[in-house]
Design an enzyme around this catalytic site. Structure first.
Site, PDB file in Angstrom:
ATOM      1  N   HIS A  18       8.904 -14.319   2.363  1.00 56.34           N
ATOM      2  CA  HIS A  18       7.740 -13.488   2.709  1.00 56.34           C
ATOM      3  C   HIS A  18       7.268 -12.783   1.442  1.00 56.34           C
ATOM      4  O   HIS A  18       8.043 -12.045   0.830  1.00 56.34           O
ATOM      5  CB  HIS A  18       8.118 -12.428   3.747  1.00 56.34           C
ATOM      6  N   LYS A 101       4.419 -22.648  11.516  1.00 53.73           N
ATOM      7  CA  LYS A 101       5.541 -21.797  11.883  1.00 53.73           C
ATOM      8  C   LYS A 101       5.387 -21.281  13.295  1.00 53.73           C
ATOM      9  O   LYS A 101       4.348 -20.724  13.650  1.00 53.73           O
ATOM     10  CB  LYS A 101       5.606 -20.617  10.900  1.00 53.73           C
ATOM     11  N   ASP A 249      14.542 -15.869   3.173  1.00 54.56           N
ATOM     12  CA  ASP A 249      13.923 -14.951   4.132  1.00 54.56           C
ATOM     13  C   ASP A 249      13.721 -13.579   3.494  1.00 54.56           C
ATOM     14  O   ASP A 249      13.712 -12.567   4.186  1.00 54.56           O
ATOM     15  CB  ASP A 249      14.752 -14.843   5.426  1.00 54.56           C
TER      16      ASP A 249
HETATM   17  N1  LIG Z   1      13.631 -11.605   8.958  1.00 55.05           N
HETATM   18  C1  LIG Z   1      13.139 -10.418   9.223  1.00 55.05           C
HETATM   19  O1  LIG Z   1      13.888  -9.552   9.705  1.00 55.05           O
HETATM   20  N2  LIG Z   1      11.853 -10.100   8.949  1.00 55.05           N
HETATM   21  C2  LIG Z   1      10.808 -10.972   8.527  1.00 55.05           C
HETATM   22  C3  LIG Z   1      10.303 -11.851   9.633  1.00 55.05           C
HETATM   23  C4  LIG Z   1      11.236 -12.964  10.025  1.00 55.05           C
HETATM   24  O2  LIG Z   1      11.517 -13.862   9.225  1.00 55.05           O
HETATM   25  O3  LIG Z   1      11.711 -12.986  11.160  1.00 55.05           O
HETATM   26  C5  LIG Z   1       9.644 -10.136   7.970  1.00 55.05           C
HETATM   27  O4  LIG Z   1       8.546 -10.675   7.840  1.00 55.05           O
HETATM   28  O5  LIG Z   1       9.860  -8.967   7.653  1.00 55.05           O
HETATM   29 ZN   LIG Z   2      11.347 -14.779   7.602  1.00 57.82          ZN
HETATM   30 ZN   LIG Z   3      12.058 -15.044  11.318  1.00 56.77          ZN
END
Ligand SMILES: NC(=O)N[C@@H](CC(=O)O)C(=O)O
Ligand SMILES: [Zn+2]
Ligand SMILES: [Zn+2]
Length: 348
Positions: A18, A101, A249
């Site tokens: 992200h 996604k 992630d």
């Molecule tokens: N993993 C997380 O806890 N957060 C992710 C979203 C996600 O990948 O589920 C985010 O965008 O902050």
């Molecule tokens: Zn994520």
């Molecule tokens: Zn996720």
């Protein structure tokens, strides 16, 4: 004099990250580009990236933030909603979008526009299967009566198994797996099913988050599980099975939104990603398998060439900074203030 211990790897990629948008980009893109050559960019902006046009515009904003002299390729993803049509999928595919996604509505950060019933996207999934676009999933059910620790397992039992059967040649990645059941499902599924594994789910379990005080920087979704699930994930990641590959992630939430009465889910790992994975593989006695997990199985699954350059990790203990600036805000990296054994050398 003892020589420094080093490992040199084929340049790695991050198959789930992200980056957010706007003021966050110099921080998030800079960190990702220092660690990785390519990354799969999650589309959960507000509003989400739902079509070719949105993905191309977002890609351009990311590219504007790549530090000079750094090679980094963002691989774009669209966000599936109840209104994603086969035509939207076709256009996105033609524009170079590599995947779509699935966020079950309400499952995680910025998932309010997500899919309310998997059947709503069956026409889109059929088109994805047809054109070769990958399906990436946040694999958790969201029904309020299902315990948060069971949500991934029940998603696999009630939804994922069916999707994998109903679309027998669709390529599917179960993202950020957190349970032994997920690892087993992926290992024994039909061809074309894979999973990403984060560094934090390999390094920690729910005791790290909850014993001796609540540590909000370990809070992410799917939530950290018990230690035996962590062990199953370590076994999967270090097994040499090409269905398991690296996806950090990494998700930036500013300090005030993490250290809060109702804190956001997500761990910022981009700053130290490879170092964290190296720690895990070394502890498991499997450093020789880090390269395939980080740099080979991902591109092989996506049908992309493996990178040709290399990166070097040096065994030289260092302390992760207590905080990082992001725009006007502070971001706390995962493992802030902790000592890591491995350090990624700056590209020459
Ligand atoms: N993993 C997380 O806890 N957060 C992710 C979203 C996600 O990948 O589920 C985010 O965008 O902050
Ligand atoms: Zn994520
Ligand atoms: Zn996720």
């Amino acid at each position: 004099m003892e020589t420094e211990q080093k490992i040199t790897l084929r340049a790695p990629d991050d198959w789930h990250i992200h980056l957010r948008d706007g003021d966050a980009l110099p921080r998030t893109v800079g960190d990702a580009a220092r660690q990785f050559r390519r990354a799969i960019i999650m589309p959960n902006l507000v509003p989400p990236v739902t079509n070719a046009q949105g993905a191309q515009a977002y890609k351009a904003r990311i590219q504007d933030s790549i530090p000079e002299g750094t090679q980094f390729e963002p691989l774009m993803v669209i966000y599936l909603t109840d209104n994603t049509t086969p035509e939207i999928v076709r256009e996105a595919h033609a524009a170079g979008v590599v995947a779509a996604k699935l966020y079950p509505a309400g499952a995680t950060t910025n998932s309010d526009s997500g899919v309310t019933d998997i059947k709503n996207i069956y026409p889109a999934l059929a088109e994805m299967q047809e054109c070769g676009m990958k399906l990436l999933l946040h694999g958790e059910v969201t029904t309020s009566d299902i315990d948060i620790f069971d949500r991934e397992r029940i998603f696999i039992e009630t939804i994922l198994g069916r999707v994998v059967d109903d679309f027998p040649t669709l390529k599917v990645v179960l993202e950020h797996i957190t349970t032994a059941q997920a690892a087993e499902f992926v290992a024994s599924a039909r061809e074309g099913v894979a999973a990403t594994i984060t560094a934090h789910h390999l390094l920690y379990n729910r005791n790290h988050m909850l014993v001796g005080g609540i540590r909000p920087h370990y809070y992410c979704l799917p939530i950290l599980k018990r230690g035996d699930h962590q062990s199953a994930l370590i076994d999967a990641a270090t097994s040499g099975n090409p269905r398991f590959f690296l996806g950090t992630d990494s998700a930036p939430h500013i300090q005030g939104k993490k250290e809060s009465a109702c804190g956001c889910a997500g761990c910022y790992t981009a700053y130290t990603a490879l170092e964290l994975y190296a720690e895990v593989f070394e502890r498991a006695g499997k450093l020789d398998r880090l390269q395939s997990f980080a740099s080979e199985f991902g591109p092989d699954f996506y049908g992309l060439p493996r990178n040709t350059g290399t990166v070097t990790l040096v065994k030289s203990p260092w302390t992760v900074p207590a905080g990082l600036p992001m725009g006007e805000e502070a971001l706390i990296p995962l493992a802030a203030g902790e000592t890591l054994n491995w350090r990624l050398q700056a590209a020459e």
